[in-house]
Design a protein around this motif. Structure first.
Motif, mmCIF file in Angstrom:
data_model
loop_
_atom_site.group_PDB
_atom_site.id
_atom_site.type_symbol
_atom_site.label_atom_id
_atom_site.label_comp_id
_atom_site.label_asym_id
_atom_site.label_seq_id
_atom_site.Cartn_x
_atom_site.Cartn_y
_atom_site.Cartn_z
ATOM 1 N N THR A 7 -0.403 0.084 3.881
ATOM 2 C CA THR A 7 -0.525 0.782 2.681
ATOM 3 C C THR A 7 0.782 1.009 2.075
ATOM 4 O O THR A 7 1.744 0.551 2.553
ATOM 5 N N PRO A 8 0.748 1.197 0.534
ATOM 6 C CA PRO A 8 2.114 1.276 -0.200
ATOM 7 C C PRO A 8 3.142 2.075 0.494
ATOM 8 O O PRO A 8 4.315 1.632 0.354
ATOM 9 N N GLU A 9 2.751 3.198 1.327
ATOM 10 C CA GLU A 9 3.939 3.836 1.587
ATOM 11 C C GLU A 9 4.563 3.144 3.307
ATOM 12 O O GLU A 9 5.417 3.747 3.380
ATOM 13 N N MET A 10 3.626 2.457 3.658
ATOM 14 C CA MET A 10 4.231 1.880 4.850
ATOM 15 C C MET A 10 5.243 0.772 4.816
ATOM 16 O O MET A 10 5.219 0.007 3.900
ATOM 17 N N ILE A 11 6.314 0.880 5.580
ATOM 18 C CA ILE A 11 7.464 -0.409 5.545
ATOM 19 C C ILE A 11 7.000 -1.446 6.462
ATOM 20 O O ILE A 11 6.628 -1.467 7.549
ATOM 21 N N PRO A 12 6.747 -2.499 6.014
ATOM 22 C CA PRO A 12 6.170 -3.774 6.843
ATOM 23 C C PRO A 12 7.369 -4.160 7.654
ATOM 24 O O PRO A 12 8.593 -4.106 7.481
ATOM 25 N N SER A 62 12.436 -1.441 -9.218
ATOM 26 C CA SER A 62 12.351 -1.251 -10.726
ATOM 27 C C SER A 62 11.722 0.266 -10.986
ATOM 28 O O SER A 62 11.036 0.962 -9.908
ATOM 29 N N ASP A 63 11.678 0.792 -11.869
ATOM 30 C CA ASP A 63 11.154 2.207 -12.159
ATOM 31 C C ASP A 63 9.689 1.972 -12.088
ATOM 32 O O ASP A 63 9.083 3.060 -11.664
ATOM 33 N N GLU A 64 9.231 0.749 -12.483
ATOM 34 C CA GLU A 64 7.547 0.840 -12.382
ATOM 35 C C GLU A 64 7.230 0.782 -10.690
ATOM 36 O O GLU A 64 6.029 1.165 -10.607
ATOM 37 N N LEU A 65 7.876 0.232 -10.035
ATOM 38 C CA LEU A 65 7.530 0.179 -8.594
ATOM 39 C C LEU A 65 7.594 1.621 -7.833
ATOM 40 O O LEU A 65 6.764 1.941 -7.329
ATOM 41 N N LEU A 66 8.814 2.406 -8.467
ATOM 42 C CA LEU A 66 9.010 3.896 -7.914
ATOM 43 C C LEU A 66 7.673 4.622 -8.504
ATOM 44 O O LEU A 66 7.233 5.340 -7.915
ATOM 45 N N GLN A 67 7.375 4.295 -9.804
ATOM 46 C CA GLN A 67 6.140 5.125 -10.323
ATOM 47 C C GLN A 67 4.967 4.785 -9.547
ATOM 48 O O GLN A 67 4.084 5.830 -9.190
ATOM 49 N N LEU A 70 4.635 3.773 -6.305
ATOM 50 C CA LEU A 70 4.699 4.606 -5.201
ATOM 51 C C LEU A 70 4.579 5.871 -5.409
ATOM 52 O O LEU A 70 3.468 6.532 -4.483
ATOM 53 N N LEU A 71 4.982 6.538 -6.331
ATOM 54 C CA LEU A 71 4.834 8.076 -6.720
ATOM 55 C C LEU A 71 3.275 8.297 -6.936
ATOM 56 O O LEU A 71 2.595 9.357 -6.468
ATOM 57 N N TRP A 72 2.723 7.577 -7.733
ATOM 58 C CA TRP A 72 1.162 7.604 -7.974
ATOM 59 C C TRP A 72 0.485 7.566 -6.585
ATOM 60 O O TRP A 72 -0.457 8.405 -6.542
ATOM 61 N N ARG A 113 -6.385 2.107 -9.959
ATOM 62 C CA ARG A 113 -6.451 2.316 -11.436
ATOM 63 C C ARG A 113 -4.942 2.072 -12.073
ATOM 64 O O ARG A 113 -4.842 2.126 -13.295
ATOM 65 N N TRP A 114 -3.996 2.215 -11.307
ATOM 66 C CA TRP A 114 -2.541 1.865 -11.980
ATOM 67 C C TRP A 114 -2.423 0.643 -12.305
ATOM 68 O O TRP A 114 -2.793 -0.125 -11.881
ATOM 69 N N PRO A 115 -1.716 0.589 -13.536
ATOM 70 C CA PRO A 115 -1.456 -0.731 -14.097
ATOM 71 C C PRO A 115 -0.666 -1.726 -12.872
ATOM 72 O O PRO A 115 0.319 -1.206 -12.731
ATOM 73 N N ASP A 116 -1.030 -2.904 -12.880
ATOM 74 C CA ASP A 116 -0.580 -3.768 -12.089
ATOM 75 C C ASP A 116 -0.334 -3.449 -10.681
ATOM 76 O O ASP A 116 0.558 -3.756 -9.819
ATOM 77 N N ALA A 117 -1.328 -2.381 -10.178
ATOM 78 C CA ALA A 117 -1.261 -2.013 -8.697
ATOM 79 C C ALA A 117 -1.110 -3.101 -7.715
ATOM 80 O O ALA A 117 -0.363 -3.077 -6.844
ATOM 81 N N ALA A 118 -1.924 -3.957 -7.692
ATOM 82 C CA ALA A 118 -1.953 -5.198 -6.750
ATOM 83 C C ALA A 118 -0.537 -5.933 -6.661
ATOM 84 O O ALA A 118 0.032 -5.989 -5.678
ATOM 85 N N ALA A 119 -0.005 -6.155 -7.903
ATOM 86 C CA ALA A 119 1.452 -6.754 -7.820
ATOM 87 C C ALA A 119 2.549 -5.791 -7.310
ATOM 88 O O ALA A 119 3.303 -6.442 -6.588
ATOM 89 N N LEU A 120 2.336 -4.650 -7.875
ATOM 90 C CA LEU A 120 3.437 -3.707 -7.326
ATOM 91 C C LEU A 120 2.968 -3.243 -5.810
ATOM 92 O O LEU A 120 4.130 -3.368 -5.109
#
Length: 176
Positions: free
Chosen positions: A27-32, A129-134, A136-138, A161-168
């Motif tokens: 998941t986005p919060e997990m560190i691989p 990037s700020d977008e990546l942090l945002q 993760l916060l989403w 629903r977050w813009p570019d979610a899959a890429a981020l």
């Protein structure tokens, strides 16, 4: 009853995973682990500390448009109208998660939610990037909007629903 085939599919897969004892994917919060992404770049340290509160305010504003049309839109809007969770860096880098949402366990603010972001992500903007942090916060804000649901289909649909979610999401998987 399931409102979409995707939700039915997710429920079946979660049931199969729970019976097999296997754990689902990242998941986005997990560190691989290094074996999951051996060519990840190493993060540097940024100075001064990046402002997470401003990023969370941006995410909360964006959330108002992202929840439009959601099956629980009224409930989600009410949860957004309640004070946003506190947002802070962890005291030191941690190895278990990029970020996490949880109610505070003790002190004057016991029970109030907080999002803690791994200090390792306080890296130069060229790396995180700020977008990546945002994004993760989403992801963490989705835990507040859908409490107790974990990463079920409804959560995943809202998160996506977050813009570019899959890429981020992919970008997070490549960090180390």
């Amino acid at each position: 009853s399931f409102t979409t085939f995707q939700r039915f599919h997710d429920a079946v897969n979660q049931r199969l995973l729970s019976r097999s004892g296997l754990v689902g994917g990242l998941t986005p919060e997990m560190i691989p682990s290094a074996s999951e992404s051996p060519d990840r770049p190493r993060l540097g340290r940024a100075r001064p500390s990046r402002d997470l509160t401003a990023s969370l305010r941006h995410v909360t504003r964006e959330a108002r448009s992202l929840i439009v049309g959601h099956a629980q839109e009224d409930d989600l809007r009410q949860r957004l109208d309640v004070a946003a969770p506190a947002c802070e860096w962890t005291r030191r880098p941690i190895k278990t998660a990029w970020a996490y949402w949880q109610p505070r366990g003790s002190g004057r603010n016991a029970g109030t939610p907080v999002i803690r972001v791994n200090l390792a992500l306080n890296a130069p903007i060229a790396q995180v990037s700020d977008e990546l942090l945002q994004y993760l916060l989403w992801h963490e804000l989705c835990h507040q909007l859908l409490p107790g649901q974990g990463h079920d289909a409804d959560f995943r649909e809202l998160e996506a629903r977050w813009p570019d979610a899959a890429a981020l999401d992919y970008e997070l998987d490549r960090l180390t």
